[in-house]
Design an enzyme around this catalytic site. Structure first.
Site, short mmCIF file in Angstrom:
data_model
loop_
_atom_site.label_atom_id
_atom_site.label_comp_id
_atom_site.label_asym_id
_atom_site.label_seq_id
_atom_site.Cartn_x
_atom_site.Cartn_y
_atom_site.Cartn_z
N SER A 139 0.55 -1.14 0.11
CA SER A 139 -0.02 -0.27 0.13
C SER A 139 1.64 0.89 0.11
O SER A 139 1.62 1.21 0.75
CB SER A 139 -0.96 0.13 1.05
OG SER A 139 -1.48 0.96 1.19
N TYR A 152 -1.94 -0.35 10.06
CA TYR A 152 -2.20 -1.17 9.08
C TYR A 152 -0.78 -0.96 8.15
O TYR A 152 -0.34 -1.49 7.53
CB TYR A 152 -3.46 -0.31 8.08
CG TYR A 152 -2.99 -0.51 6.49
CD1 TYR A 152 -3.62 -1.83 6.37
CD2 TYR A 152 -3.52 0.38 5.50
CE1 TYR A 152 -3.71 -2.38 4.83
CE2 TYR A 152 -2.93 0.31 4.80
CZ TYR A 152 -3.29 -1.20 3.74
OH TYR A 152 -3.93 -1.79 2.02
#
Length: 245
Positions: A139, A152
């Site tokens: 990501s 995350y």
């Protein structure tokens, strides 16, 4: 490597980037193994792609025995595995003082340990052929410092480091390990975030980024499979990536 004729195993294949990657690989001539927990969805996708070239295997990638069973099913059906795309993942939105340790463990299991264990299960089959490609989906958030994204981001930053070291370890065996860094993508991701979903929606809206298509991410993943490059991204330059915007 040449995708035409290859066997490509995709985790998280029931929707979003995973499903788009399976479709793109199939169009390129690959046989695809669809791995996800949502059996109905991957069975439907297998029918769409053609059951002679697509195999749907219901699998929770946080369960080693299920991963090993899925890999064995792929070998029994197609005789080989050439490519692994570790796409399955989940977000977690919470400030550091509010991160639920159980949520964090679950996200680490899915975002970090599952790619490792799936890689370990596939590696013997890649080594038999002295060739192969592994693409881990990260990501672009790891290049930003966004409140609420610590858990995350940490899981994806750890995956990036694990991938870089795996790439160095496996290069001499003809196996390329690559990282793909998507930006915000039009998927079901936000609806499945652990923690504060509304805060995650607000953070995404405040970024000013327009959601990209999962098909664009899939094309980038196929490019990495073909080239064996270390990484690619769809993240605008001002957010740490290479995309001109």
């Amino acid at each position: 490597m040449d995708i035409n004729g290859a066997v490509v195993l995709v985790t998280g294949a029931s929707s979003g980037i995973g499903a788009a990657t399976a479709r793109a690989a199939s169009r390129a001539g690959a046989r695809v193994v669809l791995i996800a927990r949502r059996e109905e969805r991957i069975q439907q996708l297998a029918k769409e792609l053609g059951e002679s070239v697509a195999l749907a295997v219901p699998c929770d990638v946080t369960d080693r025995s299920q991963i090993e069973g899925a890999v064995q099913a792929a070998i029994e059906r197609f005789g080989q595995i050439d490519v692994l795309v570790n796409n399955a993942g989940q977000g977690l939105q919470a400030t550091v003082d509010a991160i639920d340790p159980d949520d964090f463990r679950a996200v680490l299991e899915l975002n970090l340990l599952a790619p490792l264990v799936t890689t370990q299960a596939v590696l013997p089959h890649l080594r038999k052929r002295s060739a192969g490609a592994i693409v881990n989906v990260g990501s672009g958030i790891i290049w930003s410092t966004l409140p609420g994204s610590g858990a995350y981001s940490a899981s994806k930053a750890a995956l990036q480091k694990l991938s870089a070291i795996a790439r160095a370890e496996l290069a001499d065996e003809g196996i390329a390990v690559s990282m793909m860094f998507p930006s915000i993508t039009e998927t079901e991701f936000l609806g499945r975030v652990r923690g504060n979903v509304e805060d995650a929606r607000q953070m995404e809206a405040a970024s000013g980024l327009l959601p990209q298509s999962p098909e664009g991410a899939a094309d980038m993943i196929l490019g990495l499979i073909r080239s064996g490059a270390e990484q690619a991204d769809l993240v605008p330059e001002k957010f740490g990536g290479t995309l001109n915007s």
